[in-house]
Motif scaffolding. Structure first.
Motif, PDB file in Angstrom:
ATOM      1  N   ILE A  79      18.010 -15.436  -4.730  1.00 48.35           N
ATOM      2  CA  ILE A  79      17.767 -14.146  -4.060  1.00 48.35           C
ATOM      3  C   ILE A  79      16.303 -13.748  -4.203  1.00 48.35           C
ATOM      4  CG2 ILE A  79      18.282 -11.672  -4.163  1.00 48.35           C
ATOM      5  CD1 ILE A  79      21.187 -12.515  -4.930  1.00 48.35           C
ATOM      6  N   ARG A  80      15.738 -13.921  -5.398  1.00 50.56           N
ATOM      7  CA  ARG A  80      14.318 -13.606  -5.611  1.00 50.56           C
ATOM      8  C   ARG A  80      13.427 -14.451  -4.697  1.00 50.56           C
ATOM      9  NH1 ARG A  80      14.978 -14.586 -10.972  1.00 50.56           N
ATOM     10  NH2 ARG A  80      15.942 -12.813 -11.953  1.00 50.56           N
ATOM     11  N   GLU A  81      13.750 -15.727  -4.593  1.00 54.34           N
ATOM     12  CA  GLU A  81      12.945 -16.623  -3.759  1.00 54.34           C
ATOM     13  C   GLU A  81      13.037 -16.212  -2.290  1.00 54.34           C
ATOM     14  OE1 GLU A  81      10.231 -19.253  -2.694  1.00 54.34           O
ATOM     15  OE2 GLU A  81      10.738 -18.787  -4.777  1.00 54.34           O
ATOM     16  N   ALA A  82      14.225 -15.862  -1.837  1.00 53.83           N
ATOM     17  CA  ALA A  82      14.392 -15.416  -0.445  1.00 53.83           C
ATOM     18  C   ALA A  82      13.613 -14.119  -0.220  1.00 53.83           C
ATOM     19  CB  ALA A  82      15.871 -15.222  -0.127  1.00 53.83           C
ATOM     20  N   ALA A  83      13.657 -13.215  -1.171  1.00 49.65           N
ATOM     21  CA  ALA A  83      12.910 -11.961  -1.052  1.00 49.65           C
ATOM     22  C   ALA A  83      11.406 -12.237  -1.044  1.00 49.65           C
ATOM     23  CB  ALA A  83      13.277 -11.017  -2.198  1.00 49.65           C
ATOM     24  N   ARG A  84      10.954 -13.164  -1.872  1.00 48.58           N
ATOM     25  CA  ARG A  84       9.538 -13.533  -1.908  1.00 48.58           C
ATOM     26  C   ARG A  84       9.080 -14.087  -0.554  1.00 48.58           C
ATOM     27  NH1 ARG A  84       9.961 -16.851  -6.368  1.00 48.58           N
ATOM     28  NH2 ARG A  84      10.308 -15.179  -7.843  1.00 48.58           N
ATOM     29  N   ARG A  85       9.902 -14.960   0.029  1.00 51.18           N
ATOM     30  CA  ARG A  85       9.559 -15.529   1.342  1.00 51.18           C
ATOM     31  C   ARG A  85       9.505 -14.433   2.413  1.00 51.18           C
ATOM     32  NH1 ARG A  85      13.167 -19.614  -0.312  1.00 51.18           N
ATOM     33  NH2 ARG A  85      14.782 -18.746   1.045  1.00 51.18           N
ATOM     34  N   GLU A  86      10.477 -13.548   2.391  1.00 50.59           N
ATOM     35  CA  GLU A  86      10.515 -12.439   3.350  1.00 50.59           C
ATOM     36  C   GLU A  86       9.298 -11.537   3.166  1.00 50.59           C
ATOM     37  OE1 GLU A  86      12.048 -10.032   6.433  1.00 50.59           O
ATOM     38  OE2 GLU A  86      12.622 -12.037   5.783  1.00 50.59           O
ATOM     39  N   MET A  87       8.956 -11.261   1.917  1.00 46.07           N
ATOM     40  CA  MET A  87       7.786 -10.430   1.633  1.00 46.07           C
ATOM     41  C   MET A  87       6.508 -11.107   2.133  1.00 46.07           C
ATOM     42  SD  MET A  87       6.595  -8.881  -2.043  1.00 46.07           S
ATOM     43  CE  MET A  87       6.090 -10.463  -2.686  1.00 46.07           C
ATOM     44  N   ASP A  88       6.369 -12.387   1.885  1.00 45.46           N
ATOM     45  CA  ASP A  88       5.193 -13.119   2.357  1.00 45.46           C
ATOM     46  C   ASP A  88       5.113 -13.093   3.879  1.00 45.46           C
ATOM     47  OD1 ASP A  88       4.508 -13.678  -0.253  1.00 45.46           O
ATOM     48  OD2 ASP A  88       5.274 -15.746  -0.211  1.00 45.46           O
ATOM     49  N   SER A  89       6.251 -13.274   4.520  1.00 43.78           N
ATOM     50  CA  SER A  89       6.300 -13.255   5.980  1.00 43.78           C
ATOM     51  C   SER A  89       5.888 -11.884   6.506  1.00 43.78           C
ATOM     52  CB  SER A  89       7.708 -13.601   6.447  1.00 43.78           C
ATOM     53  OG  SER A  89       7.813 -13.477   7.842  1.00 43.78           O
ATOM     54  N   LEU A  90       6.438 -10.822   5.908  1.00 41.16           N
ATOM     55  CA  LEU A  90       6.084  -9.467   6.342  1.00 41.16           C
ATOM     56  C   LEU A  90       4.612  -9.159   6.056  1.00 41.16           C
ATOM     57  CD1 LEU A  90       9.260  -7.516   5.204  1.00 41.16           C
ATOM     58  CD2 LEU A  90       8.586  -8.071   7.554  1.00 41.16           C
ATOM     59  N   ARG A  91       4.108  -9.627   4.931  1.00 38.29           N
ATOM     60  CA  ARG A  91       2.700  -9.412   4.591  1.00 38.29           C
ATOM     61  C   ARG A  91       1.806 -10.107   5.626  1.00 38.29           C
ATOM     62  NH1 ARG A  91       2.234 -10.952  -0.738  1.00 38.29           N
ATOM     63  NH2 ARG A  91       2.521  -8.816  -1.399  1.00 38.29           N
ATOM     64  N   ALA A  92       2.146 -11.345   5.963  1.00 39.17           N
ATOM     65  CA  ALA A  92       1.352 -12.079   6.959  1.00 39.17           C
ATOM     66  C   ALA A  92       1.393 -11.368   8.308  1.00 39.17           C
ATOM     67  CB  ALA A  92       1.873 -13.508   7.092  1.00 39.17           C
ATOM     68  N   LEU A  93       2.565 -10.886   8.695  1.00 34.71           N
ATOM     69  CA  LEU A  93       2.707 -10.154   9.956  1.00 34.71           C
ATOM     70  C   LEU A  93       1.876  -8.877   9.924  1.00 34.71           C
ATOM     71  CD1 LEU A  93       4.106 -10.012  12.709  1.00 34.71           C
ATOM     72  CD2 LEU A  93       6.000  -8.832  11.581  1.00 34.71           C
ATOM     73  N   ALA A  94       1.932  -8.162   8.813  1.00 32.68           N
ATOM     74  CA  ALA A  94       1.163  -6.921   8.680  1.00 32.68           C
ATOM     75  C   ALA A  94      -0.336  -7.208   8.718  1.00 32.68           C
ATOM     76  CB  ALA A  94       1.535  -6.204   7.392  1.00 32.68           C
ATOM     77  N   GLU A  95      -0.777  -8.254   8.073  1.00 34.07           N
ATOM     78  CA  GLU A  95      -2.197  -8.609   8.077  1.00 34.07           C
ATOM     79  C   GLU A  95      -2.644  -8.976   9.493  1.00 34.07           C
ATOM     80  OE1 GLU A  95      -2.568 -11.693   5.150  1.00 34.07           O
ATOM     81  OE2 GLU A  95      -2.500 -10.274   3.480  1.00 34.07           O
ATOM     82  N   ASN A  96      -1.797  -9.682  10.201  1.00 36.17           N
ATOM     83  CA  ASN A  96      -2.084 -10.057  11.586  1.00 36.17           C
ATOM     84  C   ASN A  96      -2.230  -8.803  12.452  1.00 36.17           C
ATOM     85  OD1 ASN A  96      -2.658 -12.292  13.065  1.00 36.17           O
ATOM     86  ND2 ASN A  96      -0.524 -12.755  13.602  1.00 36.17           N
ATOM     87  N   ARG A  97      -1.301  -7.884  12.298  1.00 36.47           N
ATOM     88  CA  ARG A  97      -1.339  -6.655  13.084  1.00 36.47           C
ATOM     89  C   ARG A  97      -2.541  -5.798  12.694  1.00 36.47           C
ATOM     90  NH1 ARG A  97       4.901  -4.714  13.854  1.00 36.47           N
ATOM     91  NH2 ARG A  97       5.486  -6.428  15.246  1.00 36.47           N
ATOM     92  N   LEU A  98      -2.907  -5.838  11.418  1.00 37.08           N
ATOM     93  CA  LEU A  98      -4.071  -5.084  10.971  1.00 37.08           C
ATOM     94  C   LEU A  98      -5.325  -5.606  11.667  1.00 37.08           C
ATOM     95  CD1 LEU A  98      -5.267  -2.934   9.085  1.00 37.08           C
ATOM     96  CD2 LEU A  98      -5.482  -4.726   7.347  1.00 37.08           C
ATOM     97  N   GLU A  99      -5.437  -6.921  11.760  1.00 37.63           N
ATOM     98  CA  GLU A  99      -6.585  -7.519  12.450  1.00 37.63           C
ATOM     99  C   GLU A  99      -6.582  -7.129  13.925  1.00 37.63           C
ATOM    100  OE1 GLU A  99      -7.061 -11.727  11.815  1.00 37.63           O
ATOM    101  OE2 GLU A  99      -6.632 -11.514   9.667  1.00 37.63           O
ATOM    102  N   GLU A 100      -5.415  -7.176  14.559  1.00 39.65           N
ATOM    103  CA  GLU A 100      -5.304  -6.787  15.967  1.00 39.65           C
ATOM    104  C   GLU A 100      -5.683  -5.320  16.147  1.00 39.65           C
ATOM    105  OE1 GLU A 100      -1.380  -7.644  17.447  1.00 39.65           O
ATOM    106  OE2 GLU A 100      -1.580  -9.793  17.051  1.00 39.65           O
ATOM    107  N   ALA A 101      -5.203  -4.472  15.239  1.00 39.10           N
ATOM    108  CA  ALA A 101      -5.522  -3.037  15.327  1.00 39.10           C
ATOM    109  C   ALA A 101      -7.013  -2.818  15.134  1.00 39.10           C
ATOM    110  CB  ALA A 101      -4.728  -2.259  14.289  1.00 39.10           C
ATOM    111  N   ALA A 102      -7.610  -3.518  14.215  1.00 41.45           N
ATOM    112  CA  ALA A 102      -9.058  -3.380  13.986  1.00 41.45           C
ATOM    113  C   ALA A 102      -9.821  -3.845  15.219  1.00 41.45           C
ATOM    114  CB  ALA A 102      -9.477  -4.173  12.763  1.00 41.45           C
TER     115      ALA A 102
END
Length: 104
Positions: A71-94
């Motif tokens: 469960i921790r590993e799945a949560a870590r992967r999901e968190m990494d995926s969401l972080r990458a998506l957020a970073e991508n959107r941050l760049e687009e917004a900038a």
């Protein structure tokens, strides 16, 4: 003859009393042995049950730890995926902000 008969009866009564006392003593010994063996069997069964309970608890704990790690590993992967998506959107917004400022 009557005296001999009386003595024979007395002797038979004494022998019967002795046999009765011996039988009572033997019964006490058998009962004590059965109690001792019964108590030993109960103790052994309790020890086996405790050992089995400990083994089951350990197994459950190990399974729980493994499942928690999954469960921790799945949560870590999901968190990494969401972080990458957020970073991508941050760049687009900038980029959009810069474009609006530049193009005014």
């Amino acid at each position: 003859m009557a005296l001999e008969a009386i003595l024979a009866v007395e002797q038979a009564e004494q022998e019967a009393a002795r046999k009765k006392a011996d039988a009572a003593q033997k019964a006490k010994e058998i009962t004590a042995k059965a109690d001792k063996e019964g108590n030993a069997a109960v103790k052994e069964a309790a020890e086996r049950a405790a050992a089995e309970l400990w083994a089951l608890a350990k197994s459950a704990e190990e399974k729980s730890a493994a499942e928690s790690e999954k469960i921790r590993e799945a949560a870590r992967r999901e968190m990494d995926s969401l972080r990458a998506l957020a970073e991508n959107r941050l760049e687009e917004a900038a980029d959009r902000i810069v474009e609006r400022i530049v193009n005014g």
